[in-house]
Design a protein around this motif. Structure first.
Motif, PDB file in Angstrom:
ATOM      1  N   UNK A 146       0.909  -1.234  -0.135  1.00 19.84           N
ATOM      2  CA  UNK A 146       0.052  -0.021   0.039  1.00 19.84           C
ATOM      3  C   UNK A 146       0.916   1.434  -0.176  1.00 19.84           C
ATOM      4  N   UNK A 147       2.089   1.062   0.290  1.00 18.09           N
ATOM      5  CA  UNK A 147       2.926   2.324   0.527  1.00 18.09           C
ATOM      6  C   UNK A 147       2.772   3.191   1.423  1.00 18.09           C
ATOM      7  N   UNK A 148       1.848   2.724   2.656  1.00 20.60           N
ATOM      8  CA  UNK A 148       1.601   3.466   3.770  1.00 20.60           C
ATOM      9  C   UNK A 148       2.665   2.931   4.828  1.00 20.60           C
ATOM     10  N   UNK A 149       2.897   3.954   5.623  1.00 19.28           N
ATOM     11  CA  UNK A 149       3.747   3.816   6.865  1.00 19.28           C
ATOM     12  C   UNK A 149       3.284   2.838   7.948  1.00 19.28           C
ATOM     13  N   UNK A 150       4.019   1.948   8.171  1.00 19.38           N
ATOM     14  CA  UNK A 150       3.692   0.823   9.217  1.00 19.38           C
ATOM     15  C   UNK A 150       4.502   0.710  10.292  1.00 19.38           C
ATOM     16  N   UNK A 151       4.263   0.414  11.727  1.00 19.99           N
ATOM     17  CA  UNK A 151       5.326   0.378  12.475  1.00 19.99           C
ATOM     18  C   UNK A 151       6.366  -0.982  12.585  1.00 19.99           C
ATOM     19  N   UNK A 192      -3.623  -3.231  16.803  1.00 17.05           N
ATOM     20  CA  UNK A 192      -3.612  -4.665  16.243  1.00 17.05           C
ATOM     21  C   UNK A 192      -2.443  -4.942  15.263  1.00 17.05           C
ATOM     22  N   UNK A 193      -1.768  -3.671  14.488  1.00 20.01           N
ATOM     23  CA  UNK A 193      -0.755  -3.670  13.372  1.00 20.01           C
ATOM     24  C   UNK A 193       0.544  -4.640  13.787  1.00 20.01           C
ATOM     25  N   UNK A 251      -6.249  -0.882   8.545  1.00 16.92           N
ATOM     26  CA  UNK A 251      -5.600  -0.337   7.163  1.00 16.92           C
ATOM     27  C   UNK A 251      -6.293   1.038   7.287  1.00 16.92           C
ATOM     28  N   UNK A 252      -7.564   0.969   7.305  1.00 20.46           N
ATOM     29  CA  UNK A 252      -8.308   2.336   7.462  1.00 20.46           C
ATOM     30  C   UNK A 252      -7.513   3.516   8.600  1.00 20.46           C
ATOM     31  N   UNK A 253      -7.333   2.759   9.459  1.00 18.15           N
ATOM     32  CA  UNK A 253      -6.554   3.823  10.699  1.00 18.15           C
ATOM     33  C   UNK A 253      -5.201   4.295  10.098  1.00 18.15           C
ATOM     34  N   UNK A 254      -4.636   3.154   9.341  1.00 15.95           N
ATOM     35  CA  UNK A 254      -3.029   3.762   9.000  1.00 15.95           C
ATOM     36  C   UNK A 254      -3.344   4.565   7.869  1.00 15.95           C
TER      37      UNK A 254
END
Length: 440
Positions: A103-108, A201-202, A216-219
């Motif tokens: 997705x290209x989103x930042x993720x911890x 929960x990520x 996903x929506x939160x990110x």
């Protein structure tokens, strides 16, 4: 991303693991039980005792696990192991699908988060962050933590009946402090609470489709908000630590600077880690102390024991339950051969109750001399940057609460958060009793 690609990504990262773990748990596989057995989630200490009896390193179908303090401590500090990122260790075909559906989103737990990178990038990023998040800077936040705790408890005075202390206090204190650090306007702070809840929960694997969609929506929302927020701090810097980090990076020598994505990842991690771990620490601590009124009497008479009490709460009910590492090369640990590329799960909560290190490990002892030897903040080069702040918030937050409301009592059923890596309470109903004044 199309719904099909979105669903495919969930299947690769979580769905297959979820299905296999459900079957494996019924067959007794340790890693599968950790993911899918509700009894293990309800009582991780009993599971750790069971597994520890099998030896310092336990082999499951797809990974190794340890509940041994010495082994976990060694792995955390060893250059023979490296951190993992989301999707690491998947078979080649699934790895390609994971990359194509990114997705290209930042993720911890995806680069460039400090949780999922190694030197030299980790060294460069951590050095830059540490230049701003200094011991002095954290110490200067003590008065802010105290003022915030007092203000939150002022608002609770006169409240009769049952109060959810997580919602009214445990969540509000760390989000206010982290917002100060990141320069977040007060009007945005409820958004920060929402982001924290959605993203918690990520860190888990084996999420349900519904959980994955929520994360996903939160990110997505968090990424959009964070980009806008950092742009605003560049235009109008404040005296917050995030503004200082942006300026320090811009003024650094070429090669030492943080990229826009690294700054975003750092801000996101500081926010998520700083909020999630501390709200769990406060909730866990209030619950444990209300269940042991004798300890509260001791702390009232001997307030110098509060720092040790906080360490013991961190040890017994760690806000972060586990971590994981991949072997860089073949290596022997505690008599077990770990092959290059194998995953070892470090059950930090289990290591924190290792009887070889902690006498009578399941006992809540606010005078335990070595309580601080817990691994709740990880170790080695990935030792938690916010540990000092979490200890400050835990000590000030818990002490102030019980000094103000010495007659507080549990009131009804509490509810655990629906996460495995992070452990805390989503609701904790209590009755406050009569309040003492803040100056008493």
């Amino acid at each position: 991303m199309s719904r099909f690609r979105h669903r495919l990504r969930w299947l690769v990262l979580h769905g297959i693991v979820r299905g296999l773990s459900t079957v494996g748990a019924r067959r007794g596989d340790p890693q599968a039980r950790l993911i899918a057995d509700p009894a293990v989630r309800a009582d991780p200490a009993a599971f750790a005792d069971e597994m520890r009896a099998r030896g310092p390193v336990v082999r499951s179908r797809t990974a190794l696990m340890t509940f041994d303090h010495a082994v976990a401590n060694e792995v955390l500090r060893s250059d023979d192991f490296h951190v993992m990122s989301l999707g690491a260790g998947l078979p080649a075909v699934l790895q390609r699908i994971n990359e194509k559906t990114s997705t290209g989103l930042l993720h911890p737990i995806e680069p460039p988060s400090l949780l999922s990178i190694e030197p030299p990038d980790h060294t460069r990023c951590r050095k830059m962050v540490s230049s701003v998040f200094t011991t002095r800077a954290v110490a200067a936040l003590h008065d802010r933590v105290q003022d915030t705790a007092d203000q939150l408890l002022d608002r609770l005075e006169g409240r009769s009946g049952t109060v959810d202390v997580v919602d009214a206090y445990c969540a509000q204190l760390p989000v206010a402090v982290i917002s100060d650090i990141l320069g977040v306007p007060e009007a945005d702070r409820q958004q920060i609470l929402k982001f924290g809840e959605l993203a918690a929960p990520s860190l888990d694997i084996g999420l349900s489709w519904k959980q994955y969609q929520s994360v996903h929506e939160g990110l997505v929302e968090f990424n959009e908000w964070l980009i806008h927020h950092l742009d605003e701090l560049r235009r109008n810097p404040g005296d917050d630590l995030m503004s200082q980090l942006i300026q320090a990076s811009a003024q650094a020598e070429e090669g030492a600077q943080l990229s826009q994505r690294e700054l975003l990842a750092t801000a996101g991690l500081v926010l998520a880690a700083g909020f999630e771990t501390t709200v769990n620490l406060l909730g866990n601590g209030i619950r444990m102390l209300l269940q042991t009124p004798g300890h509260l009497e001791t702390l009232a008479a001997r307030p110098e024991l509060w720092p040790t009490a906080v360490e013991e709460i961190l040890r017994l009910d760690s806000p972060v339950q586990m971590s994981a590492r991949f072997a860089r090369r073949d290596v022997d640990i505690a008599g077990t051969r770990i092959r290059r590329g194998e995953l070892i799960i470090l059950h930090l909560a289990g290591a924190n109750r290792d009887p070889k290190v902690f006498t009578d490990p399941h006992r809540f002892d606010i005078e335990r001399e070595n309580a601080g030897k817990h691994l709740s903040f990880s170790g080695g080069r990935h030792f938690c940057l916010g540990a000092a702040l979490a200890r400050t918030e835990g000590g000030v937050g818990l002490r102030t609460f019980f000094e103000r409301y010495p007659g507080a009592q549990l009131a009804g059923a509490a509810q655990r958060r629906d996460t495995r890596v992070l452990r805390g309470w989503s609701t904790l109903p209590i009755t406050l009793g009569s309040a003492r004044t803040a100056l008493a």
